[in-house]
Enzyme design. Structure first.
Site, PDB file in Angstrom:
ATOM      1  N   ASP A 182      -2.859  -7.896  30.759  1.00  0.00           N
ATOM      2  CA  ASP A 182      -4.057  -8.417  31.402  1.00  0.00           C
ATOM      3  C   ASP A 182      -4.005  -8.127  32.899  1.00  0.00           C
ATOM      4  O   ASP A 182      -3.249  -8.767  33.635  1.00  0.00           O
ATOM      5  CB  ASP A 182      -4.177  -9.921  31.140  1.00  0.00           C
ATOM      6  CG  ASP A 182      -5.526 -10.472  31.560  1.00  0.00           C
ATOM      7  OD1 ASP A 182      -6.225  -9.804  32.359  1.00  0.00           O
ATOM      8  OD2 ASP A 182      -5.889 -11.564  31.100  1.00  0.00           O
ATOM      9  N   ASP A 380     -10.502  -3.312  34.466  1.00  0.00           N
ATOM     10  CA  ASP A 380      -9.976  -4.372  33.610  1.00  0.00           C
ATOM     11  C   ASP A 380      -9.401  -3.793  32.323  1.00  0.00           C
ATOM     12  O   ASP A 380     -10.005  -2.942  31.682  1.00  0.00           O
ATOM     13  CB  ASP A 380     -11.075  -5.389  33.286  1.00  0.00           C
ATOM     14  CG  ASP A 380     -10.537  -6.577  32.502  1.00  0.00           C
ATOM     15  OD1 ASP A 380      -9.340  -6.909  32.658  1.00  0.00           O
ATOM     16  OD2 ASP A 380     -11.301  -7.172  31.717  1.00  0.00           O
TER      17      ASP A 380
END
Ligand SMILES: *[C@@H]1O[C@H](CO)[C@@H](O)[C@H](O)[C@H]1NC(C)=O
Ligand SMILES: *[C@@H]1O[C@H](CO)[C@@H](O)[C@H](O)[C@H]1NC(C)=O
Ligand SMILES: *[C@@H]1O[C@H](CO)[C@@H](O)[C@H](O)[C@H]1NC(C)=O
Ligand SMILES: *[C@@H]1O[C@H](CO)[C@@H](O)[C@H](O)[C@H]1NC(C)=O
Length: 503
Positions: A182, A380
């Protein structure tokens, strides 16, 4: 369209002059520069893991990266036991929650989203999340007072992991946990014993002799900043708000983190989650989050003195292939990265950002005014579809539809409004799409697997981009577009790098 071009070429060969043939050849070259051909059968799910298409260089430290629910996961169950692939629509609803989370973070809002707490969507569709995430296997702990439960066949990744010169990771007694990469979060965490599941595959800190919880007045605890969550029995508590509302919380401590047989980080700081209300982030085979954000608590910040403050990863083109996660700057090798400056926004210091300044389709730069890319784009690892500012998306869509006019359009799927019915079409001729970043010739051509999503049962395929509601919100570079590209986050040199065809 390749399938149509073939008979045409035959006709010319049979009945035309040499000059016409030359013209066809030149046209073919031109076409190759503008279009790429995607074999739709390759998008169907496969039950066997085919490993790496490109083996990462042995330099530096890397571990395999894979879809936690795909056949490359050590705990994959094939055949009838294979998890039913989620529908495109389901995947998109989940993805929208992630994109909303990133947009909120980008604007400096870190609260739990209203209304998303325990919404039935993410409980029921937990597998969908796994589908769009990429995980790695790492080990926590090094010595245990009693036998710890191992998760999955721990040695399964050692055939190609890390430095790969033969010494087996099996000798390391850590507990293998699958963690999701992440890039937009700061505090690494894993689920810990006790847990609510009947068969608890989690790491048990009370049995690890190398584990220690941080006292509340320790420097590490103070460094938690806005992730601090008070003190219990003089043990430092953390709290992280995750993607779609629920939180991860528990004790903040440290233990040995083993990436592969050559690379272990002693005193690795992480959160031990005891909150079984953490929903989306602990579902399926995922045991936690490997936070790679720019905050002081992330793996990157913790490992920077050993590895340099840089990491990269390459997302494989398909579920049945492996990519890699690399810590440190790739050394030696003739690595050619296209680079663009890494930007920072003080409202969202954890996020990796870069200036997206243009897009080209089939070799032609779209006519989008620079104001339409006002905010720097967020990179991301967990958002699937790329989000573009409204004006830029409109221009992309128009150009793409124009080049795809030969195919039958299909109705929109959730937010994706440029879909096609590919029934009976095996080879789809896609216009090449490139993202242009700020910098010296920083043009990143997307892989053919990074343009469409779909290819499931219904032969549907959609342009894997959507629009923001305006031009002010930042673009989000999603993981579909990152496929096969090694994306380097070089914090030390303040660069984002892209290397094509890396996995
Ligand atoms: C998490 O959400 C809560 C409630 O919205 C908020 O008070 C808290 O500050 C958030 N925590 C972080 C670390 O952003
Ligand atoms: C933390 O508290 C303990 C006992 O409460 C004390 O012995 C220690 O010196 C304190 N450490 C710091 C860094 O203040
Ligand atoms: C690994 O790094 C060394 C020195 O840094 C270099 O000589 C060698 O070519 C590199 N090998 C590969 C495969 O990149
Ligand atoms: C796609 O096209 C085929 C062939 O024309 C048709 O039979 C099928 O119903 C279409 N599928 C959808 C979902 O519209």
């Amino acid at each position: 369209m390749a399938v149509v071009a073939l008979p045409l070429l035959l006709l010319l060969l049979l009945g035309s002059s040499p000059t016409a043939l030359v013209a066809v050849a030149a046209d073919g070259e031109h076409e190759a520069a503008q279009f790429t051909v995607l074999d739709m059968t390759l998008l169907k799910p496969h039950d066997a893991c085919s490993g790496h298409r490109v083996t990462p260089s042995q330099n530096g430290s890397w571990v395999p990266l894979y879809h936690p629910l795909g056949p490359c996961s050590p705990s994959f169950k094939g055949g009838a036991a294979r998890a039913k692939p989620p529908s495109l629509a389901d995947l998109l609803r989940q993805d929208q929650l992630r994109a909303r989370h990133i947009h909120r973070m980008a604007s400096g809002d870190f609260r739990v989203s209203k209304g998303s707490r325990k919404s039935p969507v993410w409980l029921e569709e937990s597998q969908i999340h796994n589908k769009q995430r990429m995980g790695i296997d790492v080990k926590y702990g090094s010595q245990f007072s009693r036998q710890q439960v191992m998760h999955g066949p721990a040695a399964a990744t050692d055939d190609d992991g890390g430095g790969g010169d033969g010494s087996s990771g099996e000798s390391s007694p850590g507990v293998t946990q699958t963690v999701v990469l992440d890039t937009a979060s700061d505090v690494p965490w894993i689920n810990c014993v006790p847990c609510a599941l009947a068969e608890c595959p989690y790491y048990d800190p009370s049995r690890s002799t190398t584990y220690a919880a941080f006292p509340c007045n320790s420097t590490a605890c103070k460094q938690l900043g806005r992730y601090a969550n008070g003190c219990v029995n003089n043990q430092c508590q953390y709290r992280v708000n995750s993607t779609s509302g629920p939180t991860s919380s528990g004790t903040y401590g440290s233990d040995v983190l083993t990436l592969d047989s050559h690379n272990a980080i002693t005193g690795f700081k992480f959160g031990c989650n005891n909150n079984d209300n953490n929903g989306d982030d602990s579902s399926g085979n995922n045991n936690g989050i490997m936070a790679l954000g720019r905050g002081a608590q992330s793996l990157m910040a913790q490992a920077s003195s050993t590895y340099g403050n840089a990491f990269s990863y390459c997302i494989p083109p398909r579920d049945s292939e492996k990519g890699f996660f690399r810590i440190g700057v790739p050394g030696g090798a003739p690595y050619m990265f296209v680079t663009t400056p890494m930007l920072t926004d003080r409202r969202s210091p954890s996020l990796y950002r870069a200036a997206l300044v243009g897009i080209s389709v089939a070799g032609e730069r779209l006519n989008v005014p620079p104001e339409a890319f006002a905010a720097s784009a967020v990179l991301d690892s967990r958002t699937a579809l790329t989000r573009l500012p409204l004006t830029a998306y409109g221009a992309l869509r128009a150009a793409f539809r124009d080049k795809m006019a030969a195919y039958r359009r299909a109705p929109a799927t959730e937010e994706m409004d440029t879909c096609y019915n590919f029934t009976g079409v095996r080879f789809v001729k896609l216009p090449k799409v490139a993202l242009v970043f700020d910098g010296n010739n920083a043009v990143v051509e997307l892989d053919k697997y990074g343009i469409l999503v779909g290819g499931g049962e219904d032969d549907h395929g959609c342009l894997a981009f959507t629009a923001n509601s305006n031009d002010a919100a930042p673009a989000i570079l999603g993981n579909v577009q990152q496929k096969t590209i090694e994306v380097l986050h070089d914090v030390a040199d303040r660069n984002i790098g892209f290397r094509r065809l890396a996995c």
